[in-house]
Structures are given as structure tokens and as C-alpha cells.
Design an enzyme around this catalytic site. Structure first.
Site, mmCIF file in Angstrom:
data_model
loop_
_atom_site.group_PDB
_atom_site.id
_atom_site.type_symbol
_atom_site.label_atom_id
_atom_site.label_comp_id
_atom_site.label_asym_id
_atom_site.label_seq_id
_atom_site.Cartn_x
_atom_site.Cartn_y
_atom_site.Cartn_z
ATOM 1 C CB CYS A 2 63.701 23.345 85.107
ATOM 2 S SG CYS A 2 64.501 23.716 84.142
ATOM 3 N NE ARG A 27 61.217 17.366 84.192
ATOM 4 C CZ ARG A 27 59.914 17.978 83.235
ATOM 5 N NH1 ARG A 27 58.614 16.843 83.695
ATOM 6 N NH2 ARG A 27 59.127 18.838 82.964
ATOM 7 C CD1 TRP A 73 69.709 20.631 82.140
ATOM 8 C CD2 TRP A 73 68.412 22.053 80.554
ATOM 9 N NE1 TRP A 73 69.674 20.155 80.977
ATOM 10 C CE2 TRP A 73 69.629 21.567 79.466
ATOM 11 C CE3 TRP A 73 68.119 22.923 80.380
ATOM 12 C CZ2 TRP A 73 69.593 21.562 78.526
ATOM 13 C CZ3 TRP A 73 68.254 23.591 78.952
ATOM 14 C CH2 TRP A 73 69.144 22.715 78.125
ATOM 15 C CG ASN A 99 60.010 23.619 85.413
ATOM 16 O OD1 ASN A 99 61.156 23.762 85.963
ATOM 17 N ND2 ASN A 99 59.442 22.756 85.123
ATOM 18 N N GLY A 100 60.950 26.838 82.226
ATOM 19 C CA GLY A 100 60.753 27.628 81.198
ATOM 20 C C GLY A 100 60.807 28.928 81.377
ATOM 21 C CD GLU A 480 67.334 6.025 67.983
ATOM 22 O OE1 GLU A 480 67.707 6.721 67.839
ATOM 23 O OE2 GLU A 480 67.219 5.631 69.341
ATOM 24 C CE LYS A 484 69.330 6.260 72.240
ATOM 25 N NZ LYS A 484 68.133 6.944 71.705
ATOM 26 C CD GLU A 487 70.439 10.974 72.790
ATOM 27 O OE1 GLU A 487 69.787 11.638 73.718
ATOM 28 O OE2 GLU A 487 70.506 9.274 73.072
ATOM 29 C CG HIS A 503 77.999 11.189 47.145
ATOM 30 N ND1 HIS A 503 78.390 10.986 45.621
ATOM 31 C CD2 HIS A 503 76.884 10.123 47.177
ATOM 32 C CE1 HIS A 503 77.870 10.219 44.595
ATOM 33 N NE2 HIS A 503 77.558 9.658 46.038
ATOM 34 C CE LYS A 602 62.708 9.652 78.625
ATOM 35 N NZ LYS A 602 63.574 9.034 77.571
HETATM 36 O O1 M6R Z 1 59.826 13.506 74.013
HETATM 37 P P1 M6R Z 1 60.600 12.920 72.804
HETATM 38 O O2 M6R Z 1 60.076 12.216 71.354
HETATM 39 O O3 M6R Z 1 59.479 14.241 71.531
HETATM 40 O O4 M6R Z 1 61.658 13.311 72.919
HETATM 41 C C1 M6R Z 1 62.708 13.961 71.348
HETATM 42 C C2 M6R Z 1 64.200 14.098 71.910
HETATM 43 O O5 M6R Z 1 64.412 15.161 72.627
HETATM 44 C C3 M6R Z 1 64.924 12.461 72.252
HETATM 45 O O6 M6R Z 1 64.335 11.776 71.564
HETATM 46 C C4 M6R Z 1 66.297 12.764 72.429
HETATM 47 O O7 M6R Z 1 66.852 12.684 70.928
HETATM 48 C C5 M6R Z 1 66.509 11.863 73.157
HETATM 49 N N1 M6R Z 1 67.484 12.361 74.247
HETATM 50 C C6 M6R Z 1 67.135 11.257 72.428
HETATM 51 O O8 M6R Z 1 68.165 8.988 72.875
#
Ligand code: M6R
Length: 607
Positions: A2, A27, A73, A99-100, A480, A484, A487, A503, A602
């Protein structure tokens, strides 16, 4: 997650709030709304969906010079207009954005219902305006403070009252909030993006603080109601850095910015004279650093993947035992914090709740925790005992790309620094330094494979499952690459250590499941080639990211993406680039919202 924006000043609030909400879009959110003070009361507009939907619904000439806005959110209650913020008390005079998570909202709601309050939403937030109303006696700040005394959980809030024109009261406990200091106007935001087009002066709030602002100034008080004096900091990010700059979306722009962003992370930190790295912010004396016997790193998501590379490198190059762990696990498993162990919290946003709470727990146990953060002034950056800013510049796309390679840069610098304090010779230090200085150019060359990667993505984007495989320093890069792809394209992908497929995961191999292999010209190359042959023998298509000129590799795979030859310890920087682009082009092929993928935020400020 949020986002909050608030404005009090001489200008019309509506366009300023809408601009702030637009800038907070990155965000992640699913609905948005604003509430504006007008002579005859508060006017509020809320909509499910994109900011543009809200913008279309707000009257073009909407009057009122103070107000608050929010991107939601969803956590408590579905994505509906009724659950969208701002939420008002029963009289409609008090509006709140939050927020929270208010953990004891059920008990508070029951209490208020018994007192005759009728609730209109399913949210935890709606108890806040009603509590403020219960204590309101002509002074909004006092009523907010009285209401806060009942709340358990986390909050960043902004509150307005129809009878107090030009006044906004904000409070922070676990969810970031900051004041934008303008000339004759004041703004409030969950981060600086909320007000960056109006001012570049910012005052960050700490947990437990309340701020009351009017167009002419602001007053902060702490938990004990003592007034807090705090100077404004300058926001160093330029407005231009948060525009798309001709790119169709932020993710592509951020991928292509990497030669520059890595350059910024390295800038001023390469000490040629001593063949080492200079990291001014560590705040640790040399004797302490020399005595460090273990490095532990806590992080989440992409930052965790960077930490896995960093800790492997620390062990192999600086010969310091090192381990990277998921912050969400560390926090609840009562970790042993040995004396002599140095901890890092790694976070692009500096606001990730899992990482922040794990960091506080480690600090409580007496260890030093250094931060590796991108966002200047973020909570982790401020609460850590020192650290390294990675200077990527604002990263707007939800999928992290340039922050990842800058985090790698920070780890490579730290490794060199620690290694040179121990057994690394000057000659070896010079070689490492030269290779590190050359990384931006190598990344630039890796980006040149853009069109080939786009064509390969087109070919495979309809596949539903992928394997990403690498060994050694490239195993975290495989993780990674898989993250990607998941996501932003919503294609299922698994990252594995290539030696591990026999395995179990090899059972998945078939013509419909492509494997993406990362193959460096290092001592593990032959072993990875054997793994590729095992996959090919079972009919699995193979895409390989390998070193330019590796004809043997190119001949045995279906598709080949070259990266330039370099010191093999540095391939994580270049080999991640094709994986970022591959995910990006697959997502484009499938028509996904690349910058704001579904369900993701984000900065993940709740557990
Ligand atoms: O802001 P941060 O680096 O702490 O965020 C950690 C993860 O939430 C962040 O890397 C998330 O996995 C991303 N969406 C990756 O692309």
C-alpha cells in the site's frame, strides 16, 4: 505494498494526490482512493483498479487544498470499493488511510459495534477513524494519539478531519512514513516517490512518532509525547530517474541501465593504490574487521539470491565462513549469534518486513548488522549499524534487476576488502580489482544479445514449465532466472543446482519442458556439459547461456546465448542479464503487465 500520500498547501490537492498515487503505483496495489477537505465536509472518491480509473472518476475541477490518498494492496477483505481507502468514521468527518495490519482489530471492532458504530468494510483499518472519532474533542492530534494507544500491529497512517482545514496527522509504527517539506506546503508519503514532483526535502519518521502538519510547518512527537527536532534530508534521486525515458516499461529501462548502475555502485570504491576496495560506511574498526570469523546474511527474494553469490564468494576468495539465509526463517528460528560473527541485512527497498524484523532480532542478540540497501533513508539503512548503499537509483519495476547486480557489486567490493586484510596478495588484489572495474563494459556487451534473446523467448514463451540450472556461483543465478520468469510471465520455473537434477527434477524433463543452463568456462564446465547431455538424451530442449566462442557448447544445445569472456568469478554479473531479458520478453509475448505483475508488491512491508 500500500502507498500513502497527503497534501496540505495553497494548491488544489486532487491533482497532487493523483500524481503521488501514480508514482506509488510501482509498489503494487489493486485499488485506490482520495479524500479531500472542502468547505462543506470531506469529499472522497475510491475505485478498484488502476489509478487511471480513479483519475477518470475524480471531477476535473475538484476543489479543496488538503487531503490524503492511498493505493491498497488487499490484506483484510477482498478487492472491493467498500474496502478501498480512505475509510471514514460513521459521521463521515474523519478520513484515514493506513498501511500495515492492525492485529487486534476484531476486538476493537466488537467494542465499537457495541457502542453503536456500523461498519461499512471488512478491513482492519476502519476501526481507526472510529476510534479517533470516539476520542475527538476538537483536537485531531490528541484524538489520534488516544486512538493509537489501542492499536496493536503495524501502521503508517494519515488522518484528516473536516473541521480542521489544512491539517493532516500522521503516525508510524512498523510501516514507513515521511514528510515532504515544501515552500508554503507540506506533504506526507509512505516513501519519497509520493511527493518527489513537489519537493526534494524529506524528513523520515521513526516508529512510535506522530506528526501533525499544516501548510506552514510540521511538528513531530515521540512515544513519550516529547517534541522531536529533525532536519530535512535532501532526496538525491532526480525526477528524470523515475521516468521511462522512451522505454516501453521500467523493467526494460532498468535492465539496460545496469552498466551505469553497477558503475555507480563501484564509483569511488576501487582503491587502485592499495589494490583493495574502500567502503566508508562500514563503521567498524580495522581490528574488529580482521577478527570477523563468520559472515551471516539475511535477505529475501532477489536480495537473497545476491547474498547467496556474495557468501560463496566470501568463502572462496576471502576464506571467511559465510552463509545467506532467508530472513523470514531466521526471525523465528532463534539463531545462534556468535561473537565474531558479522551480519548483513540486504534489501533493495530497505523496508522488507521479514528482513527488518530479523535484523532487529539479531541486533537484540548483540551482533552488528550492516545494511546493503538501495533506498537512502529507508528503515533498514537507518537502523543498521553501518553498511553500503548500492546507488542503483530508483528501481520502479516490481521485478528487481539493476538492484540485484548492484548488490552483487557491493558483495564483490566487500570480499576484496576482507580478502586484502587477510591472505590475498597485492598482485591477486590488482587482478580482482581490474576484473571488477571491467564489469560494466562486460554487462554492456551481454546486453547486445537482446534481439537473439527476444527471438528465443518468442519460441519458448508458450511452454508452461522451465528448469534453470547452474553450478557454483551460477547456482544462485539459476534461482534468480527462475524467479524472474515466474514473477512477470507467470510461467512455472524451478531453479536447481545442475548436479542435483539427477536426484529428482530430471523426471520433469520432456520435449515440453525446456532447461536453461548456465555454463561458464570454469572448472565445473565439463560437469555441466554432462548434465546438459543427460537432459538432451531424454528429449528436453536446452537453452544455454555460455561464453562467447564456446562452439562445443553451442553445437549440443538448441539455443545459445553468448556472454563475453571474463574472469570466471565474475560471470554472475553477465549471466543474469540474458535471464532478465528472457523473462521480460516471455512476459511481453504473453501480454503481461511487466512492471506491475499480479499479486506482487515492490516493497513487502507486511509479514
Ligand atoms: O526490497 P527487498 O530487496 O528487501 O525485497 C526483497 C524481495 O521482496 C524482492 O527481491 C522480490 O523477490 C522481488 N520482486 C524480486 O524481483
Amino acid at each position: 505494498m500500500c502507498g500513502i500520500v497527503g497534501y496540505a498547501g495553497p494548491r488544489r490537492a486532487a491533482p497532487i494526490l493523483l500524481d503521488g498515487l501514480k508514482r506509488l503505483e510501482y509498489r503494487g496495489y489493486d485499488s485506490a482512493g482520495i479524500a479531500i477537505g472542502q468547505p462543506d465536509g470531506l469529499a472522497s472518491v475510491r475505485r478498484v483498479g488502476k489509478i487511471q480509473v480513479l483519475k477518470d472518476a475524480v471531477p476535473k475541477d475538484m476543489a479543496g487544498a488538503w487531503g490524503i490518498g492511498h493505493t491498497r494492496w488487499a490484506t483484510h477483505g477482498g478487492v472491493t470499493e467498500a474496502n478501498t481507502h480512505p475509510h471514514c468514521d460513521a459521521s463521515g468527518k474523519i478520513a484515514v488511510v493506513h498501511n500495515g495490519i492492525i492485529e487486534n482489530y476484531r476486538a476493537l471492532r466488537e467494542m465499537l459495534v457495541k457502542e453503536g458504530v456500523a461498519f461499512k468494510s471488512e478491513t482492519d483499518t476502519e476501526v481507526i477513524p472510529n476510534l479517533v472519532a470516539k476520542y475527538y474533542n476538537g483536537d485531531l492530534e490528541a484524538a489520534v494519539k488516544a486512538a493509537l494507544a489501542h492499536l496493536e500491529g503495524t501502521y503508517g497512517i494519515a488522518v484528516i478531519h473536516a473541521d480542521e482545514p489544512g491539517r493532516i496527522v500522521g503516525a508510524r509504527n512498523g510501516s514507513p512514513l515521511c514528510v515532504g517539506v515544501g515552500d508554503g506546503e507540506m506533504l506526507l508519503g509512505s516513501d519519497v516517490m509520493a511527493f518527489i514532483s513537489s519537493t526534494s526535502r524529506v524528513v523520515y519518521l521513526n516508529d512510535g512518532e506522530v506528526v501533525a502538519l499544516t501548510p506552514s510547518g510540521f511538528k513531530i512527537t515521540d512515544r513519550s509525547d516529547r517534541s522531536v527536532d529533525r532536519e530535512a534530508d535532501a532526496v538525491t534521486w532526480e525526477l528524470g530517474a523515475i521516468e521511462k525515458d522512451g522505454y516501453p516499461c521500467f523493467m526494460e529501462k532498468e535492465i539496460f541501465e545496469q552498466p551505469d548502475s553497477i558503475g555507480r555502485a563501484l564509483g569511488g570504491r576501487l582503491d587502485q593504490e592499495n589494490a583493495t576496495a574502500k567502503l566508508g560506511g562500514l563503521n567498524l574498526d580495522r581490528r574488529y574487521q580482521r577478527a570477523v570469523s563468520r559472515v551471516n546474511v539475511i535477505a529475501a527474494g532477489t536480495s537473497w539470491h545476491a547474498s547467496l553469490v556474495g557468501t560463496q564468494l566470501l568463502e572462496s576468495v576471502a576464506r571467511i565462513p559465510a552463509q545467506a539465509e532467508l530472513a523470514s526463517e531466521v526471525r523465528y528460528r532463534n539463531p545462534v549469534v556468535e561473537s565474531g560473527s558479522l551480519w548483513f541485512a540486504v534489501s533493495q527497498s530497505g523496508e522488507t518486513a521479514d528482513t527488518l524484523y530479523a535484523m532487529r532480532e539479531i541486533q537484540r542478540k548483540g551482533a552488528n548488522v550492516l545494511g546493503i540497501c538501495n533506498v537512502v533513508g529507508s528503515t533498514i539503512a537507518r537502523e543498521s549499524d553501518g553498511g553500503v548503499y548500492v546507488h542503483s537509483g530508483p528501481e520502479i519495476a516490481v521485478a528487481s534487476t539493476k538492484a540485484f547486480t548492484s548488490q552483487l557489486a557491493a558483495f564483490y567490493l566487500f570480499t576484496l576488502h576482507m580478502a586484502r586484510m587477510r591472505d590475498m596478495s597485492r598482485a591477486e588484489g590488482e587482478r580482482f580489482l581490474a576484473a571488477l572495474a571491467g564489469v560494466p563494459d562486460k554487462v554492456r556487451l551481454a546486453l547486445a544479445a537482446r534481439d537473439r534473446i527476444q527471438a528465443i523467448a518468442k519460441k519458448y514463451s508458450r511452454c508452461r514449465d522451465f528448469l534453470f540450472l547452474g553450478r557454483g556461483l551460477l547456482y544462485p543465478i539459476a534461482l534468480e532466472g527462475a524467479l524472474k520468469l515466474k514473477e512477470i510471465s507467470y510461467i512455472h520455473a524451478e531453479g536447481y543446482a545442475a548436479g542435483e537434477i539427477k536426484h529428482g527434477p530430471i523426471a520433469l524433463v520432456c520435449p515440453e519442458v525446456p532447461s536453461v543452463f548456465l555454463v561458464a568456462d570454469d572448472p565445473l564446465r565439463e560437469k555441466v556439459i554432462s548434465n546438459i547431455k543427460e537432459v538432451k538424451a531424454r528429449g528436453g530442449p536446452v537453452i544455454a547461456v555460455g561464453v562467447e566462442g564456446d562452439a562445443e557448447l553451442e553445437a549440443i544445445v538448441d539455443d545459445f546465448i553468448p556472454v563475453p569472456k571474463m574472469d570466471c568469478r565474475f560471470y554472475p554479473f553477465t549471466m543474469v542479464v540474458p535471464l532478465q531479458l528472457f523473462a521480460y520478453f516471455c512476459a511481453l509475448e504473453l501480454g503481461r503487465d511487466v512492471d506491475q505483475p499480479r499479486n506482487l508488491a515492490k516493497s513487502v512491508t507486511v509479514e
